[in-house]
Motif scaffolding. Structure first.
Motif, PDB file in Angstrom:
ATOM      1  N   LEU A  76       0.813  -1.212   0.000  1.00  0.00           N
ATOM      2  CA  LEU A  76       0.000   0.000   0.000  1.00  0.00           C
ATOM      3  C   LEU A  76       0.849   1.266   0.000  1.00  0.00           C
ATOM      4  O   LEU A  76       0.398   2.312  -0.461  1.00  0.00           O
ATOM      5  CB  LEU A  76      -0.942  -0.005   1.203  1.00  0.00           C
ATOM      6  N   VAL A 161     -13.362  -2.691   1.176  1.00  0.00           N
ATOM      7  CA  VAL A 161     -12.323  -3.485   0.501  1.00  0.00           C
ATOM      8  C   VAL A 161     -12.494  -3.401  -1.008  1.00  0.00           C
ATOM      9  O   VAL A 161     -11.511  -3.300  -1.754  1.00  0.00           O
ATOM     10  CB  VAL A 161     -12.369  -4.945   0.994  1.00  0.00           C
ATOM     11  N   ASP A 163     -13.559  -0.886  -2.710  1.00  0.00           N
ATOM     12  CA  ASP A 163     -13.032   0.405  -3.154  1.00  0.00           C
ATOM     13  C   ASP A 163     -11.513   0.396  -3.249  1.00  0.00           C
ATOM     14  O   ASP A 163     -10.928   1.119  -4.062  1.00  0.00           O
ATOM     15  CB  ASP A 163     -13.480   1.517  -2.195  1.00  0.00           C
ATOM     16  N   LEU A 164     -10.874  -0.400  -2.403  1.00  0.00           N
ATOM     17  CA  LEU A 164      -9.414  -0.507  -2.438  1.00  0.00           C
ATOM     18  C   LEU A 164      -8.940  -1.301  -3.659  1.00  0.00           C
ATOM     19  O   LEU A 164      -7.899  -0.996  -4.250  1.00  0.00           O
ATOM     20  CB  LEU A 164      -8.920  -1.183  -1.154  1.00  0.00           C
TER      21      LEU A 164
END
Length: 203
Positions: A76, A161, A163-164
């Motif tokens: 990330l 999740v 959206d990630l």
């Protein structure tokens, strides 16, 4: 068996090949890539000295949770290594590494050093450690997927999740390029993510 399980990333490295041979001898088979990664992580989280294992403060569950956080932080944040505390001069570009105390702020210094000393990490340049056998970021992707799976199991909304992992842009339903492998790993364990992934990228 190596071809069937897509295990050449283990078989192409002498240390991992030796571990894979031992797995074959013990189980009379090789597992899927997911099973072999899990088995490898468990083996490499153990203290290599059997005598020290009896009083080891790092059990497998605690070590696995820490690895998930480290893998997630790497992917990330766009990093590939951690800075080892009290290791002296760090010659690596700071944008490629991050202090382990930022990833595990709730851990005592001694336990962080114990974790970094396990075979699940390889020394990189002076003052840094990398995840073992993760040049292609497969392990980082797997650990991030495992971390997200744990968050979902603990009640994190699936929409967060999604959206990630995914994006809807100008009418196109896409998988974020850096999350393709992560979403594939997570889809193997979560039906809602699998449905979203299939709708966007069936391959």
């Amino acid at each position: 068996a190596v071809d069937h399980g897509s295990l050449w990333e283990f078989g192409a490295r002498p240390m991992d090949l030796g571990w894979m041979v031992e797995f074959w001898r013990d189980h009379k088979r090789l597992g899927s890539l997911r099973e072999m990664i899990e088995a490898s992580l468990k083996a490499r989280l153990l203290d290599p000295d059997p005598l020290r294992r009896k009083g080891d403060p790092l059990d497998l569950a605690k070590g696995a949770h820490a690895l998930d956080r480290i893998g997630a932080a790497f992917l990330l944040c766009g990093r590939d290594s951690v800075r080892v505390p009290a290791a002296g001069l760090d010659l690596s570009p700071p944008e490629r590494s991050m202090p382990i105390e930022e990833i595990l702020p709730d851990w005592p210094d001694g336990e962080r050093l114990l974790l970094l000393g396990r075979p699940v990490f390889d020394p990189a340049t002076l003052g840094r450690a990398r995840l073992h056998n993760d040049n292609e970021a497969t392990l980082r992707c797997y650990l991030l997927a495992r971390w997200l799976g744990r968050l979902l199991a603990e009640g994190c909304p699936v929409a967060v999740v999604r959206d990630l992992l995914f994006a809807d842009t100008y009418g196109y339903r896409l998988v974020r390029p850096e999350m393709v492998e992560v979403s594939a790993w997570l889809a193997g364990e979560n039906d809602a993510i699998a449905d979203s992934l299939i709708a966007r990228s069936p391959y």
